[in-house]
Write a protein that holds these residues in place. Structure first.
Motif, PDB file in Angstrom:
ATOM      1  N   THR A   2     -59.309 -34.354  -6.836  1.00 40.95           N
ATOM      2  CA  THR A   2     -60.484 -33.979  -6.057  1.00 40.95           C
ATOM      3  C   THR A   2     -61.466 -33.179  -6.910  1.00 40.95           C
ATOM      4  O   THR A   2     -61.077 -32.488  -7.851  1.00 40.95           O
ATOM      5  N   LEU A   3     -62.721 -33.268  -6.534  1.00 47.35           N
ATOM      6  CA  LEU A   3     -63.770 -32.525  -7.220  1.00 47.35           C
ATOM      7  C   LEU A   3     -63.668 -31.044  -6.898  1.00 47.35           C
ATOM      8  O   LEU A   3     -63.412 -30.666  -5.753  1.00 47.35           O
ATOM      9  N   LYS A   4     -63.901 -30.205  -7.904  1.00 50.10           N
ATOM     10  CA  LYS A   4     -63.956 -28.759  -7.702  1.00 50.10           C
ATOM     11  C   LYS A   4     -65.390 -28.243  -7.710  1.00 50.10           C
ATOM     12  O   LYS A   4     -65.628 -27.087  -7.380  1.00 50.10           O
ATOM     13  N   MET A   5     -66.336 -29.105  -8.107  1.00 47.28           N
ATOM     14  CA  MET A   5     -67.754 -28.746  -8.092  1.00 47.28           C
ATOM     15  C   MET A   5     -68.550 -29.942  -7.568  1.00 47.28           C
ATOM     16  O   MET A   5     -68.223 -31.086  -7.890  1.00 47.28           O
ATOM     17  N   THR A   6     -69.589 -29.653  -6.802  1.00 51.58           N
ATOM     18  CA  THR A   6     -70.488 -30.696  -6.321  1.00 51.58           C
ATOM     19  C   THR A   6     -71.593 -30.933  -7.353  1.00 51.58           C
ATOM     20  O   THR A   6     -71.772 -30.141  -8.295  1.00 51.58           O
ATOM     21  N   ALA A   7     -72.378 -31.974  -7.134  1.00 49.72           N
ATOM     22  CA  ALA A   7     -73.515 -32.248  -8.018  1.00 49.72           C
ATOM     23  C   ALA A   7     -74.478 -31.063  -8.019  1.00 49.72           C
ATOM     24  O   ALA A   7     -74.971 -30.656  -9.077  1.00 49.72           O
ATOM     25  N   GLY A   8     -74.741 -30.488  -6.861  1.00 48.14           N
ATOM     26  CA  GLY A   8     -75.632 -29.333  -6.770  1.00 48.14           C
ATOM     27  C   GLY A   8     -75.095 -28.127  -7.530  1.00 48.14           C
ATOM     28  O   GLY A   8     -75.853 -27.409  -8.185  1.00 48.14           O
ATOM     29  N   GLU A   9     -73.794 -27.899  -7.432  1.00 46.83           N
ATOM     30  CA  GLU A   9     -73.177 -26.776  -8.153  1.00 46.83           C
ATOM     31  C   GLU A   9     -73.224 -27.005  -9.664  1.00 46.83           C
ATOM     32  O   GLU A   9     -73.442 -26.053 -10.426  1.00 46.83           O
ATOM     33  N   LEU A  10     -73.021 -28.243 -10.097  1.00 42.73           N
ATOM     34  CA  LEU A  10     -73.116 -28.556 -11.529  1.00 42.73           C
ATOM     35  C   LEU A  10     -74.536 -28.333 -12.040  1.00 42.73           C
ATOM     36  O   LEU A  10     -74.738 -27.763 -13.116  1.00 42.73           O
ATOM     37  N   GLN A  11     -75.529 -28.779 -11.263  1.00 45.93           N
ATOM     38  CA  GLN A  11     -76.925 -28.593 -11.667  1.00 45.93           C
ATOM     39  C   GLN A  11     -77.262 -27.106 -11.746  1.00 45.93           C
ATOM     40  O   GLN A  11     -77.894 -26.654 -12.692  1.00 45.93           O
ATOM     41  N   PHE A  18     -77.304 -23.108 -19.301  1.00 48.92           N
ATOM     42  CA  PHE A  18     -77.995 -23.879 -20.344  1.00 48.92           C
ATOM     43  C   PHE A  18     -79.430 -24.178 -19.926  1.00 48.92           C
ATOM     44  O   PHE A  18     -79.841 -25.340 -19.860  1.00 48.92           O
ATOM     45  N   PRO A  19     -80.220 -23.126 -19.637  1.00 50.87           N
ATOM     46  CA  PRO A  19     -81.578 -23.363 -19.148  1.00 50.87           C
ATOM     47  C   PRO A  19     -82.450 -24.115 -20.149  1.00 50.87           C
ATOM     48  O   PRO A  19     -83.414 -24.775 -19.758  1.00 50.87           O
ATOM     49  N   GLN A  20     -82.104 -24.041 -21.434  1.00 56.65           N
ATOM     50  CA  GLN A  20     -82.912 -24.700 -22.458  1.00 56.65           C
ATOM     51  C   GLN A  20     -82.863 -26.225 -22.361  1.00 56.65           C
ATOM     52  O   GLN A  20     -83.767 -26.896 -22.856  1.00 56.65           O
ATOM     53  N   VAL A  21     -81.841 -26.792 -21.717  1.00 51.56           N
ATOM     54  CA  VAL A  21     -81.733 -28.256 -21.603  1.00 51.56           C
ATOM     55  C   VAL A  21     -81.518 -28.749 -20.175  1.00 51.56           C
ATOM     56  O   VAL A  21     -81.544 -29.954 -19.937  1.00 51.56           O
ATOM     57  N   ALA A  22     -81.311 -27.862 -19.235  1.00 47.72           N
ATOM     58  CA  ALA A  22     -80.954 -28.268 -17.869  1.00 47.72           C
ATOM     59  C   ALA A  22     -81.969 -29.231 -17.260  1.00 47.72           C
ATOM     60  O   ALA A  22     -81.594 -30.193 -16.579  1.00 47.72           O
ATOM     61  N   GLU A  23     -83.237 -29.009 -17.523  1.00 46.99           N
ATOM     62  CA  GLU A  23     -84.258 -29.863 -16.915  1.00 46.99           C
ATOM     63  C   GLU A  23     -84.296 -31.263 -17.524  1.00 46.99           C
ATOM     64  O   GLU A  23     -84.937 -32.162 -16.970  1.00 46.99           O
ATOM     65  N   ASP A  24     -83.601 -31.476 -18.623  1.00 45.25           N
ATOM     66  CA  ASP A  24     -83.566 -32.806 -19.261  1.00 45.25           C
ATOM     67  C   ASP A  24     -82.672 -33.790 -18.511  1.00 45.25           C
ATOM     68  O   ASP A  24     -82.798 -34.996 -18.713  1.00 45.25           O
ATOM     69  N   PHE A  25     -81.759 -33.282 -17.681  1.00 44.98           N
ATOM     70  CA  PHE A  25     -80.728 -34.135 -17.092  1.00 44.98           C
ATOM     71  C   PHE A  25     -80.765 -34.120 -15.560  1.00 44.98           C
ATOM     72  O   PHE A  25     -81.096 -33.111 -14.949  1.00 44.98           O
ATOM     73  N   ILE A  35     -69.032 -39.566 -13.647  1.00 42.59           N
ATOM     74  CA  ILE A  35     -70.380 -39.074 -13.387  1.00 42.59           C
ATOM     75  C   ILE A  35     -71.366 -40.054 -14.011  1.00 42.59           C
ATOM     76  O   ILE A  35     -71.078 -40.650 -15.059  1.00 42.59           O
ATOM     77  N   ASP A  36     -72.484 -40.253 -13.352  1.00 43.81           N
ATOM     78  CA  ASP A  36     -73.622 -40.960 -13.937  1.00 43.81           C
ATOM     79  C   ASP A  36     -74.689 -39.894 -14.134  1.00 43.81           C
ATOM     80  O   ASP A  36     -75.140 -39.264 -13.163  1.00 43.81           O
ATOM     81  N   LEU A  37     -75.066 -39.690 -15.392  1.00 43.26           N
ATOM     82  CA  LEU A  37     -76.016 -38.639 -15.748  1.00 43.26           C
ATOM     83  C   LEU A  37     -77.228 -39.275 -16.411  1.00 43.26           C
ATOM     84  O   LEU A  37     -77.077 -40.126 -17.289  1.00 43.26           O
ATOM     85  N   ARG A  38     -78.398 -38.861 -15.990  1.00 42.38           N
ATOM     86  CA  ARG A  38     -79.660 -39.421 -16.486  1.00 42.38           C
ATOM     87  C   ARG A  38     -80.337 -38.453 -17.444  1.00 42.38           C
ATOM     88  O   ARG A  38     -80.489 -37.268 -17.132  1.00 42.38           O
ATOM     89  N   LEU A  39     -80.746 -38.962 -18.595  1.00 39.12           N
ATOM     90  CA  LEU A  39     -81.624 -38.226 -19.498  1.00 39.12           C
ATOM     91  C   LEU A  39     -83.047 -38.568 -19.081  1.00 39.12           C
ATOM     92  O   LEU A  39     -83.459 -39.737 -19.145  1.00 39.12           O
ATOM     93  N   LYS A  40     -83.772 -37.563 -18.607  1.00 36.13           N
ATOM     94  CA  LYS A  40     -85.157 -37.756 -18.203  1.00 36.13           C
ATOM     95  C   LYS A  40     -86.008 -37.717 -19.473  1.00 36.13           C
ATOM     96  O   LYS A  40     -86.370 -36.651 -19.960  1.00 36.13           O
ATOM     97  N   VAL A  41     -86.258 -38.887 -20.010  1.00 36.17           N
ATOM     98  CA  VAL A  41     -86.876 -39.011 -21.328  1.00 36.17           C
ATOM     99  C   VAL A  41     -88.293 -38.444 -21.320  1.00 36.17           C
ATOM    100  O   VAL A  41     -89.111 -38.772 -20.455  1.00 36.17           O
ATOM    101  N   ALA A  42     -88.543 -37.588 -22.297  1.00 34.14           N
ATOM    102  CA  ALA A  42     -89.852 -36.997 -22.528  1.00 34.14           C
ATOM    103  C   ALA A  42     -90.211 -37.207 -24.000  1.00 34.14           C
ATOM    104  O   ALA A  42     -89.375 -37.659 -24.801  1.00 34.14           O
ATOM    105  N   GLU A  43     -91.405 -36.845 -24.358  1.00 28.28           N
ATOM    106  CA  GLU A  43     -91.887 -37.019 -25.739  1.00 28.28           C
ATOM    107  C   GLU A  43     -90.924 -36.408 -26.760  1.00 28.28           C
ATOM    108  O   GLU A  43     -90.680 -36.976 -27.810  1.00 28.28           O
ATOM    109  N   ARG A  44     -90.347 -35.263 -26.452  1.00 27.38           N
ATOM    110  CA  ARG A  44     -89.457 -34.573 -27.406  1.00 27.38           C
ATOM    111  C   ARG A  44     -88.163 -35.350 -27.685  1.00 27.38           C
ATOM    112  O   ARG A  44     -87.450 -35.038 -28.627  1.00 27.38           O
TER     113      ARG A  44
END
Length: 139
Positions: A2-11, A18-25, A35-44
């Motif tokens: 069973t899961l011990k953390m939800t998607a919201g808790e992981l985010q 890891f605030p320096q990269v959290a918004e990337d995913f 898990i299916d995790l998305r890289l929100k592609v930006a110019e960087r």
């Protein structure tokens, strides 16, 4: 299992630890050992020529296995990568998000081993495949 953390808790964990990269995913799907995790592609994230860079895809794979592991064991910030390997198989679509489909193959007391297939959004064939091992700290 069973899961011990939800998607919201992981985010929230990523935003806190890891605030320096959290918004990337973004978590697209979470299930036990997957898990299916998305890289929100930006110019960087782009290399010359406009395609997503290898280091960005490696980061996506690493983060996917990290979050899949935490989802199963709970928030342990000191779980660390002990091994990583990646195969780049084809050029990602220009400027498109990359989606990592991750599954944990083994989750033990001290090690987690996972496999990740990465796809450009909208493409059927994977652009990369990665394998990672994480060390889980003693409780």
């Amino acid at each position: 299992m069973t899961l011990k953390m939800t998607a919201g808790e992981l985010q929230a964990f990523m935003e806190r630890e890891f605030p320096q990269v959290a918004e990337d995913f973004a978590i697209d799907r979470l299930a036990p050992m997957e898990i299916d995790l998305r890289l929100k592609v930006a110019e960087r994230h782009l290399r010359p020529g406009g395609t997503v860079s290898g280091p960005s895809m490696f980061s996506l794979a690493d983060c996917a296995i990290y979050l899949a592991t935490l989802a199963m064991i709970g928030p342990q910030g000191l779980a660390v990568t002990t091994n990583g390997s990646i195969d780049f198989m084809r050029k990602p679509a220009s400027g498109q998000d990359i989606v990592a489909k991750c599954r944990l193959l083994k989750l033990g007391r001290v090690l987690a081993v996972g496999d990740v297939l990465m796809f450009s959004a909208g493409m059927e064939q994977p652009v990369a495949r990665a394998s990672m091992t994480y060390s889980i700290p003693p409780r």
